[in-house]
Structures are given as structure tokens and as C-alpha cells.
Design a protein around this motif. Sequence first.
Motif, PDB file in Angstrom:
ATOM      1  N   ILE A 181      38.320  43.801  51.498  1.00 23.58           N
ATOM      2  CA  ILE A 181      37.843  45.186  51.461  1.00 23.58           C
ATOM      3  C   ILE A 181      38.428  45.903  50.252  1.00 23.58           C
ATOM      4  CG2 ILE A 181      37.909  47.405  52.682  1.00 23.58           C
ATOM      5  CD1 ILE A 181      38.043  45.671  55.304  1.00 23.58           C
ATOM      6  N   LEU A 182      39.718  45.709  50.029  1.00 24.25           N
ATOM      7  CA  LEU A 182      40.405  46.350  48.912  1.00 24.25           C
ATOM      8  C   LEU A 182      39.855  45.864  47.572  1.00 24.25           C
ATOM      9  CD1 LEU A 182      42.703  48.214  47.956  1.00 24.25           C
ATOM     10  CD2 LEU A 182      44.224  46.233  48.099  1.00 24.25           C
ATOM     11  N   LEU A 183      39.676  44.556  47.429  1.00 25.19           N
ATOM     12  CA  LEU A 183      39.158  44.017  46.177  1.00 25.19           C
ATOM     13  C   LEU A 183      37.724  44.471  45.919  1.00 25.19           C
ATOM     14  CD1 LEU A 183      40.628  40.402  46.216  1.00 25.19           C
ATOM     15  CD2 LEU A 183      41.404  42.387  44.878  1.00 25.19           C
ATOM     16  N   ALA A 184      36.924  44.555  46.976  1.00 20.99           N
ATOM     17  CA  ALA A 184      35.550  45.053  46.822  1.00 20.99           C
ATOM     18  C   ALA A 184      35.551  46.504  46.348  1.00 20.99           C
ATOM     19  CB  ALA A 184      34.792  44.924  48.145  1.00 20.99           C
ATOM     20  N   GLU A 185      36.454  47.300  46.887  1.00 18.01           N
ATOM     21  CA  GLU A 185      36.554  48.705  46.463  1.00 18.01           C
ATOM     22  C   GLU A 185      36.991  48.804  45.012  1.00 18.01           C
ATOM     23  OE1 GLU A 185      36.076  52.778  46.810  1.00 18.01           O
ATOM     24  OE2 GLU A 185      35.361  51.138  48.056  1.00 18.01           O
ATOM     25  N   TYR A 186      37.974  47.992  44.616  1.00 12.33           N
ATOM     26  CA  TYR A 186      38.392  47.962  43.211  1.00 12.33           C
ATOM     27  C   TYR A 186      37.226  47.551  42.311  1.00 12.33           C
ATOM     28  CZ  TYR A 186      43.375  48.433  44.362  1.00 12.33           C
ATOM     29  OH  TYR A 186      44.593  48.882  44.787  1.00 12.33           O
ATOM     30  N   GLY A 187      36.449  46.586  42.748  1.00 13.25           N
ATOM     31  CA  GLY A 187      35.283  46.159  41.975  1.00 13.25           C
ATOM     32  C   GLY A 187      34.267  47.272  41.823  1.00 13.25           C
ATOM     33  N   ARG A 188      34.039  48.000  42.906  1.00 17.63           N
ATOM     34  CA  ARG A 188      33.096  49.129  42.864  1.00 17.63           C
ATOM     35  C   ARG A 188      33.583  50.192  41.880  1.00 17.63           C
ATOM     36  NH1 ARG A 188      32.316  54.002  44.817  1.00 17.63           N
ATOM     37  NH2 ARG A 188      34.302  54.113  45.897  1.00 17.63           N
ATOM     38  N   ILE A 189      34.879  50.478  41.928  1.00 19.91           N
ATOM     39  CA  ILE A 189      35.455  51.469  41.012  1.00 19.91           C
ATOM     40  C   ILE A 189      35.337  50.988  39.569  1.00 19.91           C
ATOM     41  CG2 ILE A 189      37.617  52.573  40.297  1.00 19.91           C
ATOM     42  CD1 ILE A 189      38.361  52.570  43.338  1.00 19.91           C
ATOM     43  N   ARG A 190      35.587  49.694  39.344  1.00 17.15           N
ATOM     44  CA  ARG A 190      35.499  49.140  37.989  1.00 17.15           C
ATOM     45  C   ARG A 190      34.081  49.254  37.448  1.00 17.15           C
ATOM     46  NH1 ARG A 190      38.500  49.206  34.043  1.00 17.15           N
ATOM     47  NH2 ARG A 190      36.681  49.469  32.804  1.00 17.15           N
ATOM     48  N   ILE A 191      33.080  48.953  38.283  1.00 19.92           N
ATOM     49  CA  ILE A 191      31.675  49.068  37.873  1.00 19.92           C
ATOM     50  C   ILE A 191      31.355  50.512  37.499  1.00 19.92           C
ATOM     51  CG2 ILE A 191      29.297  48.950  38.713  1.00 19.92           C
ATOM     52  CD1 ILE A 191      30.217  46.442  40.328  1.00 19.92           C
ATOM     53  N   MET A 192      31.802  51.455  38.312  1.00 23.12           N
ATOM     54  CA  MET A 192      31.569  52.872  38.012  1.00 23.12           C
ATOM     55  C   MET A 192      32.247  53.270  36.705  1.00 23.12           C
ATOM     56  SD  MET A 192      31.922  54.521  41.828  1.00 23.12           S
ATOM     57  CE  MET A 192      31.997  56.175  41.198  1.00 23.12           C
ATOM     58  N   ALA A 193      33.491  52.796  36.495  1.00 26.28           N
ATOM     59  CA  ALA A 193      34.203  53.108  35.262  1.00 26.28           C
ATOM     60  C   ALA A 193      33.487  52.524  34.056  1.00 26.28           C
ATOM     61  CB  ALA A 193      35.646  52.585  35.347  1.00 26.28           C
ATOM     62  N   ASP A 194      32.992  51.303  34.191  1.00 28.05           N
ATOM     63  CA  ASP A 194      32.260  50.675  33.088  1.00 28.05           C
ATOM     64  C   ASP A 194      30.999  51.477  32.745  1.00 28.05           C
ATOM     65  OD1 ASP A 194      34.142  48.661  32.940  1.00 28.05           O
ATOM     66  OD2 ASP A 194      32.905  47.180  34.022  1.00 28.05           O
ATOM     67  N   ARG A 195      30.293  51.928  33.763  1.00 32.14           N
ATOM     68  CA  ARG A 195      29.078  52.717  33.536  1.00 32.14           C
ATOM     69  C   ARG A 195      29.373  54.041  32.834  1.00 32.14           C
ATOM     70  NH1 ARG A 195      26.232  51.756  39.386  1.00 32.14           N
ATOM     71  NH2 ARG A 195      25.605  49.602  39.000  1.00 32.14           N
ATOM     72  N   LEU A 196      30.565  54.577  33.146  1.00 33.76           N
ATOM     73  CA  LEU A 196      30.970  55.848  32.527  1.00 33.76           C
ATOM     74  C   LEU A 196      31.674  55.647  31.197  1.00 33.76           C
ATOM     75  CD1 LEU A 196      32.277  57.657  35.732  1.00 33.76           C
ATOM     76  CD2 LEU A 196      30.140  58.115  34.505  1.00 33.76           C
ATOM     77  N   GLY A 197      31.922  54.388  30.832  1.00 37.31           N
ATOM     78  CA  GLY A 197      32.624  54.111  29.582  1.00 37.31           C
ATOM     79  C   GLY A 197      34.098  54.399  29.641  1.00 37.31           C
ATOM     80  N   VAL A 198      34.677  54.304  30.826  1.00 40.50           N
ATOM     81  CA  VAL A 198      36.102  54.550  30.994  1.00 40.50           C
ATOM     82  C   VAL A 198      36.841  53.227  30.938  1.00 40.50           C
ATOM     83  CG1 VAL A 198      37.861  55.424  32.586  1.00 40.50           C
ATOM     84  CG2 VAL A 198      35.636  56.555  32.444  1.00 40.50           C
ATOM     85  N   ASP A 199      37.945  53.193  30.204  1.00 41.21           N
ATOM     86  CA  ASP A 199      38.747  51.959  30.119  1.00 41.21           C
ATOM     87  C   ASP A 199      39.768  51.899  31.218  1.00 41.21           C
ATOM     88  OD1 ASP A 199      37.465  50.885  27.954  1.00 41.21           O
ATOM     89  OD2 ASP A 199      38.703  52.011  26.539  1.00 41.21           O
TER      90      ASP A 199
END
Length: 83
Positions: free
Chosen positions: A65-83
Motif C-alpha cells: 500500500i505504501l509503495l503504491a502510494e509513493y508510486g502515485r505521488i511520483r507519477i503526479m510529481a513527474d506530470r508536474l515536472g517536480v524533481d
Amino acid sequence: MNVRLAAPIVRETGCGLVVDPTDVGAIAAAIARLLDTPPEQMAALRRRCLEAAHGRYSWESQLGILLAEYGRIRIMADRLGVD
């Protein structure tokens, strides 16, 4: 502890009592209630707590669950261009 987040878990598992953390009287009443609980009921409470901690709420069971949430956050950050 965030009572709003913990309260459903405590109620669902039967692992304790939920009280308003700003209500001293409610806290005192809950402590008194626990102190007056018969030993066999306290043993059952302890068992429920351990079952929840070693089962559904263990690090092992929560890892996916935790890793899936981190993955979701990473995808959102990538879409926003956040490093």
C-alpha cells in the motif's frame, strides 16, 4: 496521534477506546473503564491488538500500500515536472 485517522482502526479492530483528546473528563473516564476491565476481557483486548499489529497493520502487510502510494505521488510529481 491523529484521532480522526486512528479512531476507525480502533473501532474496527476493537483494540481500545476512542475519546476526544481535548476532553480531560472523557480521557479520565476511559482510563478508569480500562482499569476496571476484568482480566479476561483485558486479555481479549490484548489479543485483538496483537492480531491487528501483526496482521493487517504490520509493516509487511502495509508495504504494498505504501509503495503504491509513493508510486502515485511520483507519477503526479513527474506530470508536474517536480524533481
